[in-house]
Design an enzyme around this catalytic site. Structure first.
Site: not given
Length: 439
Positions: A409-411
Site C-alpha cells: 500500500d503506497h499510502r
C-alpha cells in the site's frame, strides 16, 4: 406439558450477518441433546456446525438447504421437557453452555452426535401435542419493517453502519431484510450495487449464450469477490520484485531436517524471515484507518497465508508469528492447512491478519502481482524454487532460484521502505546466516 423453545441463528461474530444452510444434521421428530450440532452452515468466513442450546424433540425446521438466513432468523424449534432424557427448558437456559457463536465451539462435556435418533413413541406423541399456535407463530416470520423515520436506525452491527457511512449510504432510505426491519450488511451492499434511479431503466441482465452456467456469487466466493473489489477501490498498491538464489536456504533446511525432531517447511523459514523483515520495516505491518485519516502500526505480526481449497481461496492466520520459532511456525501452518482442507476453519482462524505470505509457487508459476488482503498493507509473494543458470562467485552455475515479490500500500510507505524490506528478505534467502544477526 412440553415447552416449545425457538432456536435462532446466533450472532456469528467477526462482522458476519448471514449464513447459508449447507446441510441439516437433524430432522423433525429427532431427539437432540444440549449442544448437539443441528445444522451445518457456510458463512463468508468458514463452514461450521451450529449447536443447539436446548435438548428435546425437534418440532420444526426453517429453511431448506441452500437458503441464506440472517442472524436472528429461526432455525429450529424444540419441544423440551417431554421426557426424561431431554433437558428441560429451565435447565437448558440456566446450565446449557450457551456457546452458540458459530466457529467458537461449545461445551464438550457431551459428545456431539450427528446420528439421527429414532424418537420414542411417548416423545413423538408429546411433540405432536405441543402447542400448535406456538409452532405456527414461529413458522411465519414477521415481515420486514421499513427503517424508522426518526430515532436510531436498527442496524445489525457497527461495522455495517461504518460501511454505509464510508460509502455515503443513507440508512434511513433502506428497508432492512433482517428480523423486524434490521438492516444487514447485505442490504447496504445491495444499495451500493444498485444503479442510480435515472439509469435503472437502461440496466439489463447480462446476455448469456445457450448452455452457459450461472454460479451464484455468494458465501466464501462472494466474500472473496467483495474483499478483493474493495481492496482495488481503496488501496493504491504497487509491486516490486527480485530474483534470489535460494540454494543456501534449501541446504540449511535440509540440515535442520536431518537432525532429530519435527520437520520444518520452506514456508515456515520464509515466514520467520518475514517477521524479521517486518521488525526492521514496521510500516508494512500496518493498516489505514480511513475514518480517522491515520496509519495504524500494529504491535504484533498475525501472519496470513494463502491456501487454495475446494471451496476457494482462504487465508488462515498464524497469531503472534513474530514470537514463534521455525518449528512452531511449521506446526501451525500444518494444523491450519488441515483445517482448511477439511472445511473446519473457524472465523477466528481467518480474521485479524496483519501481513500475508502468498506461496503461489505451489501452482508452478514464477511470479504474480496479487491483490492486497484488505485491510492489510502488504503481501509477500513467493514463486516456485527451480534450477536456473546463475552467476555464483564469478562463475556460471546451476542454482536454485526463486522470484520474490512485494505488493504494498503506497499510502503507508514509499518505494525505499518497500525495496529495503524485499532486499532484506532476499538477502536472508540467499544467505540464511544474515537472519542470525536479528535473532
Amino acid at each position: 406439558m412440553p415447552q416449545v423453545m425457538e432456536f435462532k441463528l446466533p450472532d456469528l461474530g467477526e462482522g458476519l450477518t448471514e449464513a447459508e444452510i449447507v446441510r441439516w444434521l437433524v430432522a423433525v421428530g429427532d431427539v437432540v441433546e444440549v449442544d448437539q450440532p443441528v445444522v451445518e452452515v457456510e458463512t463468508a468466513k468458514a463452514m461450521v456446525e451450529v449447536p443447539c442450546p436446548y435438548g428435546g424433540v425437534v418440532t420444526a425446521r426453517f429453511g431448506e438447504e441452500g437458503t441464506e438466513l440472517p442472524v436472528g432468523a429461526p432455525l429450529i424449534t424444540v419441544a423440551v421437557g417431554a421426557g426424561s432424557e431431554p433437558e428441560p427448558a429451565a435447565v437448558a437456559e440456566s446450565s446449557g453452555s450457551g456457546n452458540v457463536l458459530v466457529g467458537y465451539g461449545t461445551d464438550h462435556s457431551r459428545p456431539a452426535r450427528r446420528k439421527r435418533v429414532a424418537r420414542p413413541a411417548a416423545m413423538a406423541a408429546a411433540a405432536v401435542a405441543a402447542p400448535v399456535a406456538a409452532v405456527a407463530a414461529v413458522a411465519a416470520p414477521a415481515p420486514a419493517a421499513p427503517a424508522q423515520a426518526s430515532g436510531p436506525v436498527p442496524v445489525i452491527s457497527p461495522l455495517v453502519r461504518k460501511l454505509a457511512r464510508d460509502n455515503g449510504v443513507d440508512l434511513r432510505a433502506l428497508r432492512g431484510s433482517g428480523p423486524e426491519g434490521l438492516i444487514l450488511r447485505a442490504d447496504v451492499e445491495a444499495a451500493l450495487r444498485a444503479p442510480a434511479p435515472a439509469a435503472q431503466a437502461a440496466v439489463t441482465p447480462v446476455a448469456a449464450p445457450e448452455g452457459a452456467t450461472r454460479i451464484p456469487l455468494k458465501g466464501l466466493r462472494g466474500a472473496v469477490a467483495e474483499k478483493l473489489s474493495r481492496s482495488r477501490r481503496e488501496i493504491p498498491e504497487a509491486t516490486c520484485w527480485v530474483d534470489a538464489d535460494a540454494t543456501e536456504l534449501m541446504a540449511a533446511r535440509a540440515a535442520m531436517n536431518a537432525a532429530a525432531g519435527p520437520k520444518i517447511s520452506v514456508l515456515a523459514l520464509l515466514a520467520r524471515i518475514c517477521t524479521a523483515a517486518l521488525a526492521r520495516y514496521p510500516e508494512l505491518n500496518s493498516t489505514v484507518d480511513l475514518a480517522a485519516n491515520e496509519i495504524v502500526r500494529l504491535p504484533s505480526v498475525h501472519l496470513g497465508f494463502a491456501a487454495q481449497t475446494e471451496r476457494g481461496l482462504v487465508v488462515p492466520v498464524v497469531r503472534d508469528a513474530q514470537s514463534r520459532s521455525p518449528e512452531s511456525l511449521s506446526a501451525e501452518f500444518g494444523r491450519l492447512t488441515e483445517l482448511a482442507r477439511t472445511g473446519k476453519l473457524a472465523p477466528a482462524d481467518l480474521t485479524g491478519g496483519t501481513f500475508t505470505l502468498n506461496n503461489y509457487g505451489v501452482f508452478g508459476v514464477d511470479g504474480s502481482t496479487p491483490i492486497i488482503n484488505h485491510p492489510e498493507a502488504a503481501m509477500l509473494g513467493v514463486g516456485r524454487i527451480v534450477d536456473k543458470p546463475w552467476v555464483h562467485e564469478g562463475q556460471l552455475a546451476v542454482r536454485k532460484v526463486v522470484q520474490l515479490s512485494l505488493t504494498f500500500d503506497h499510502r503507508v510507505c514509499d518505494g525505499g521502505a518497500a525495496g529495503g524490506f524485499l532486499r532484506y528478505v532476499a538477502d536472508c534467502v540467499e544467505s540464511p546466516a544474515v537472519l542470525l544477526r536479528s535473532l
